[in-house]
Write an enzyme that holds these catalytic residues in place. Structure first.
Site: not given
Ligand code: NAD
Length: 231
Positions: A89-90, A106, A114, A117, A172, A174
């Site tokens: 998850n992000v 992820h 950036c 860099c 959670g 898949s």
């Protein structure tokens, strides 16, 4: 390295109100993923891609961690050396629940990176300023998210973390993006918690399968982790 690995995906945040990708009413029903989070989108569809992530940040600001995030935070506080938390998850719901040292495979939504860099810049839940440039090299920023088809540098740490794992709990996910069955095959105890069967997961390789909401499964998972760590 930790003996217990808690590995999660979009499903753990679903009850907080963040859509998963694949379930009915998931994000894929509303957006064409290949147009807004696939390698190359920033070149040919930049404004729509940035707007999509602006909306994700705004949505993240409006939700809260749920009982599963909090239970894992409590467990980690009690057994900090024994537990590693890895997520696809992000979102920042683990952090907001009090968890530390989360490995985000992820990327991380409240952060920009950036393009030249790699310097990162936290923006919280605000919109990305389109003309912001990197203080380090003058390059332009993008969301710090691994898009489909892009390299995921944190996978190396996933393999490191799994080396000493004796207890794996998957909550959670898949299995379509990151497959974990091959790890589960060689691990003493492995728990799988999803809402339902997934074509990308062989449930037979898990020692326990819980098809129910994460907030309903988490107490049993916590009891099993504690029992395992005490033996
Ligand atoms: P997925 O959407 O492919 O699968 C979600 C899984 O969670 C399914 O197996 C489903 O049965 C299960 N699930 C749904 N609601 C649940 C609940 N309440 N309790 C327990 N399980 C539940 O998710 P994935 O495997 O994480 O892969 C999708 C990719 O999408 C990942 O790379 C992830 O980074 C990204 N994503 C992240 C977020 C987020 O950060 N919150 C949200 C959507 C997608």
């Amino acid at each position: 390295m930790a003996k217990v690995v808690i590995f999660s995906g979009a499903g753990i945040s679903a009850e907080s109100g963040l859509s998963t990708f694949r379930d009915a009413d998931g994000l894929w029903e509303k957006y064409r993923i290949e147009e807004i989070c696939t390698a190359g989108c920033l070149n040919w569809n930049r404004e729509n891609t940035l707007t999509f992530y602006d909306a994700r940040r705004e949505q993240l600001d409006s939700v809260m961690p749920n009982a599963a995030h909090y239970a894992i935070a409590k467990l980690q506080e009690k057994y900090s050396k024994d537990i590693a938390i890895i997520t696809q998850n992000v979102d920042d719901l683990f952090e907001r629940a009090g968890c530390k040292d989360i490995l985000h495979l992820h990327g991380f939504l409240p952060r920009l990176r950036c393009e030249a860099c790699g310097t990162t810049h936290l923006i919280g839940y605000t919109k990305q300023e389109r003309d912001l440039s990197c203080q380090n090299c003058g390059g332009s920023f993008r969301p710090d998210i691994v898009f489909f088809g892009e390299a995921a540098p944190m996978y190396e740490h996933l393999y490191d973390a799994m080396q000493d794992c004796e207890f794996l709990a998957i909550i959670g996910s898949s299995g379509n993006v990151v497959a974990m069955d091959h790890f589960a095959r060689h691990i003493k105890v492995s728990i799988l918690n999803n809402l339902e069967k997934s074509d990308a997961i062989n449930e037979k390789v898990y020692t326990k399968v819980l098809y129910k909401k994460a907030t309903e499964a988490i107490d049993e998972i916590v009891v099993d982790v504690e029992r395992f760590l005490k033996t």
